[in-house]
Design a protein around this motif. Structure first.
Motif, PDB file in Angstrom:
ATOM      1  N   THR A  75      12.898   4.540  11.273  1.00  0.00           N
ATOM      2  CA  THR A  75      12.853   5.467  13.053  1.00  0.00           C
ATOM      3  C   THR A  75      13.187   6.194  13.175  1.00  0.00           C
ATOM      4  N   LYS A  76      13.115   7.155  13.701  1.00  0.00           N
ATOM      5  CA  LYS A  76      13.389   8.577  14.308  1.00  0.00           C
ATOM      6  C   LYS A  76      12.918   8.963  15.542  1.00  0.00           C
ATOM      7  N   PRO A  77      13.373   9.523  16.419  1.00  0.00           N
ATOM      8  CA  PRO A  77      13.621   9.688  17.427  1.00  0.00           C
ATOM      9  C   PRO A  77      12.656  11.221  17.226  1.00  0.00           C
ATOM     10  N   VAL A  78      11.316  11.490  18.205  1.00  0.00           N
ATOM     11  CA  VAL A  78      10.627  12.677  17.447  1.00  0.00           C
ATOM     12  C   VAL A  78      10.535  13.571  19.074  1.00  0.00           C
ATOM     13  N   GLU A  79      10.352  14.082  18.834  1.00  0.00           N
ATOM     14  CA  GLU A  79       9.917  15.473  19.872  1.00  0.00           C
ATOM     15  C   GLU A  79       8.303  16.547  19.843  1.00  0.00           C
ATOM     16  N   ILE A  80       7.875  16.069  20.511  1.00  0.00           N
ATOM     17  CA  ILE A  80       6.102  17.342  20.070  1.00  0.00           C
ATOM     18  C   ILE A  80       5.630  17.405  21.662  1.00  0.00           C
ATOM     19  N   LYS A  81       5.260  19.127  20.701  1.00  0.00           N
ATOM     20  CA  LYS A  81       4.570  20.034  22.056  1.00  0.00           C
ATOM     21  C   LYS A  81       3.373  19.732  22.327  1.00  0.00           C
ATOM     22  N   ALA A  82       2.157  19.366  23.392  1.00  0.00           N
ATOM     23  CA  ALA A  82       0.491  18.493  23.185  1.00  0.00           C
ATOM     24  C   ALA A  82       0.432  19.227  23.984  1.00  0.00           C
ATOM     25  N   LYS A  83      -0.735  18.975  24.031  1.00  0.00           N
ATOM     26  CA  LYS A  83      -1.806  19.787  24.945  1.00  0.00           C
ATOM     27  C   LYS A  83      -2.611  18.629  25.820  1.00  0.00           C
ATOM     28  N   ILE A  84      -2.677  18.049  26.698  1.00  0.00           N
ATOM     29  CA  ILE A  84      -3.166  17.035  27.328  1.00  0.00           C
ATOM     30  C   ILE A  84      -4.661  17.048  28.180  1.00  0.00           C
ATOM     31  N   ILE A  85      -5.686  17.266  27.440  1.00  0.00           N
ATOM     32  CA  ILE A  85      -7.045  17.820  28.928  1.00  0.00           C
ATOM     33  C   ILE A  85      -7.580  16.222  29.400  1.00  0.00           C
ATOM     34  N   ALA A  86      -7.547  16.592  30.710  1.00  0.00           N
ATOM     35  CA  ALA A  86      -7.845  15.408  31.676  1.00  0.00           C
ATOM     36  C   ALA A  86      -9.762  16.156  31.771  1.00  0.00           C
ATOM     37  N   GLU A  87     -11.173  14.997  31.113  1.00  0.00           N
ATOM     38  CA  GLU A  87     -12.275  15.338  31.770  1.00  0.00           C
ATOM     39  C   GLU A  87     -12.772  14.495  32.415  1.00  0.00           C
ATOM     40  N   ASP A  88     -13.546  14.901  33.218  1.00  0.00           N
ATOM     41  CA  ASP A  88     -14.452  13.522  34.105  1.00  0.00           C
ATOM     42  C   ASP A  88     -13.660  12.064  33.597  1.00  0.00           C
ATOM     43  N   ASP A  89     -14.121  11.521  32.818  1.00  0.00           N
ATOM     44  CA  ASP A  89     -12.777  10.335  32.512  1.00  0.00           C
ATOM     45  C   ASP A  89     -12.135   9.575  30.907  1.00  0.00           C
ATOM     46  N   THR A  90     -12.012  11.326  30.894  1.00  0.00           N
ATOM     47  CA  THR A  90     -11.863  10.509  29.313  1.00  0.00           C
ATOM     48  C   THR A  90     -10.553  12.018  29.103  1.00  0.00           C
ATOM     49  N   TYR A  91      -9.618  11.895  28.362  1.00  0.00           N
ATOM     50  CA  TYR A  91      -8.224  12.636  28.090  1.00  0.00           C
ATOM     51  C   TYR A  91      -8.703  12.874  26.696  1.00  0.00           C
ATOM     52  N   LYS A  92      -7.663  14.824  26.602  1.00  0.00           N
ATOM     53  CA  LYS A  92      -7.868  14.319  25.170  1.00  0.00           C
ATOM     54  C   LYS A  92      -6.742  14.627  24.837  1.00  0.00           C
ATOM     55  N   ILE A  93      -5.522  14.573  24.102  1.00  0.00           N
ATOM     56  CA  ILE A  93      -4.678  14.962  23.783  1.00  0.00           C
ATOM     57  C   ILE A  93      -4.108  15.174  22.050  1.00  0.00           C
ATOM     58  N   GLU A  94      -3.232  17.016  22.203  1.00  0.00           N
ATOM     59  CA  GLU A  94      -3.605  17.228  21.044  1.00  0.00           C
ATOM     60  C   GLU A  94      -2.458  17.816  20.926  1.00  0.00           C
ATOM     61  N   GLY A  95      -1.436  17.883  19.460  1.00  0.00           N
ATOM     62  CA  GLY A  95      -0.202  18.162  19.245  1.00  0.00           C
ATOM     63  C   GLY A  95       0.304  18.447  17.379  1.00  0.00           C
ATOM     64  N   ALA A  96       1.532  18.708  17.138  1.00  0.00           N
ATOM     65  CA  ALA A  96       1.956  19.345  16.534  1.00  0.00           C
ATOM     66  C   ALA A  96       3.275  18.928  16.027  1.00  0.00           C
ATOM     67  N   LEU A  97       3.392  18.068  14.372  1.00  0.00           N
ATOM     68  CA  LEU A  97       5.096  18.035  14.698  1.00  0.00           C
ATOM     69  C   LEU A  97       5.353  18.279  12.958  1.00  0.00           C
ATOM     70  N   SER A  98       6.897  18.432  12.622  1.00  0.00           N
ATOM     71  CA  SER A  98       7.215  18.610  11.564  1.00  0.00           C
ATOM     72  C   SER A  98       7.655  17.081  10.672  1.00  0.00           C
ATOM     73  N   VAL A  99       7.546  16.243  10.198  1.00  0.00           N
ATOM     74  CA  VAL A  99       8.130  15.446   9.366  1.00  0.00           C
ATOM     75  C   VAL A  99       8.784  15.834   8.501  1.00  0.00           C
ATOM     76  N   LEU A 100      10.532  15.490   8.350  1.00  0.00           N
ATOM     77  CA  LEU A 100      10.545  15.974   6.784  1.00  0.00           C
ATOM     78  C   LEU A 100      11.049  14.693   6.155  1.00  0.00           C
TER      79      LEU A 100
END
Lengths: 111, 181
Positions: B123-148
């Motif tokens: 287990t490693k701590p990670v930080e992810i920049k993400a876009k959260i989109i709230a639409e009607d009654d749904t949420y979209k979450i998109e993002g990216a990270l790098s894993v060594l």
């Protein structure tokens, strides 16, 4: 992305009803079917199309666990003829379980 | 429910039922890319499980490693049998929180997700920049990270070392709906 695997060419390891498959995943013997071709018969709860792939979701009244069958690309034409609540038999490669049982490279055997 | 308990129940029990106020994604997409001068390797998984609780900004993700799809069957075999050892470590998990998430905002919020990523029992701590989109009654979450690769005890044989990038690019795309029994 299209997988290199073609389920049409793989021999079926075991046949399940959806109820049997959902009960089986809680047993130790379930592992022996992972990465093997299985057949499962059940009722269509939902059909999704996401990221260029169809998934048929099968459900059983007495269970919260679903069976997610991600379809092979060569099944796309058949998908438009299917309906929710219809009984179906599907063959695919068993991958394991999260909240639901996951089966990939699925093909429709009969309606 | 605290984050730790939520994660434990979600990851280790296939009988876990989300509670009221929780949003579920049963078919999230996770993709990864390994770029080297020798070979580019790409895989995608379209059956990723995730729960999101807007009220507390908590998010948990569970990825079945064998559900990654590769173009070549040999890549699939190496990934599961040698690198990830999927029989021993069938899932990767993430548990974290969206920092400064405001559930009252409709539309797009770009935020940092901080949490713990577990792969092969590491287990490693990670930080992810993400876009959260709230639409009607749904949420979209998109993002990216790098894993060594070296962070997660992934053993690449010396002969294949030039084919596998030291840093793997991972992207994800989730769409959540309210959980309904």
């Amino acid at each position: 992305m299209q997988s290199a695997i073609d389920t049409n060419k793989i021999e079926t390891e075991k046949r399940f009803t959806i109820n049997e498959l959902i009960l089986e995943h809680k047993t130790e013997t379930f592992k022996q079917f992972v990465e093997k071709a299985i057949e499962v018969e059940g009722v269509i709860k939902e059909i999704t199309f996401r990221n260029d792939k169809y998934t048929i979701i099968l459900s059983e009244k007495n269970h919260n666990t679903l069976v997610l069958c991600e379809m092979q690309i060569d099944q796309n034409q058949k998908m438009t003829k299917l309906n929710v609540d219809e009984k179906i038999k599907i063959k695919g490669v068993l991958k394991g379980v999260l909240m639901d049982v996951i089966v990939l490279n699925c093909i429709i055997l009969e309606k | 429910m605290n984050k730790f308990l939520l994660l434990l129940l979600f990851v280790f029990s296939d009988n876990y039922l989300p509670a009221s106020g929780e949003y579920i994604e049963r078919q999230g997409q996770v993709m990864f890319f390994s770029y080297t001068s020798v070979e580019n390797i790409q895989a995608e998984n379209n059956q990723v499980n995730s729960l999101f609780k807007p009220e507390t900004s908590e998010i948990v993700v569970s990825v079945l490693m064998r559900a990654f799809v590769f173009k070549k069957s040999l890549m699939h075999e190496h990934f599961n049998e040698s690198y990830i050892e999927s029989d021993l470590y069938p899932k990767a998990t993430f548990s974290g929180k969206i920092i400064d998430f405001d559930p009252s905002i409709k539309g797009v919020q770009t935020r940092l997700i901080k949490g713990d990523f577990t792969l092969k029992n590491t287990t490693k701590p990670v930080e992810i920049k993400a876009k959260i989109i709230a639409e009607d009654d749904t949420y979209k979450i998109e993002g990216a990270l790098s894993v060594l690769v070296e962070d997660y005890d992934i053993k690449v044989p010396p002969l294949l070392s030039p084919n596998i990038a030291k840093k793997i690019d991972v992207s994800f795309n989730f769409k959540y709906s309210p959980y309904e029994k």
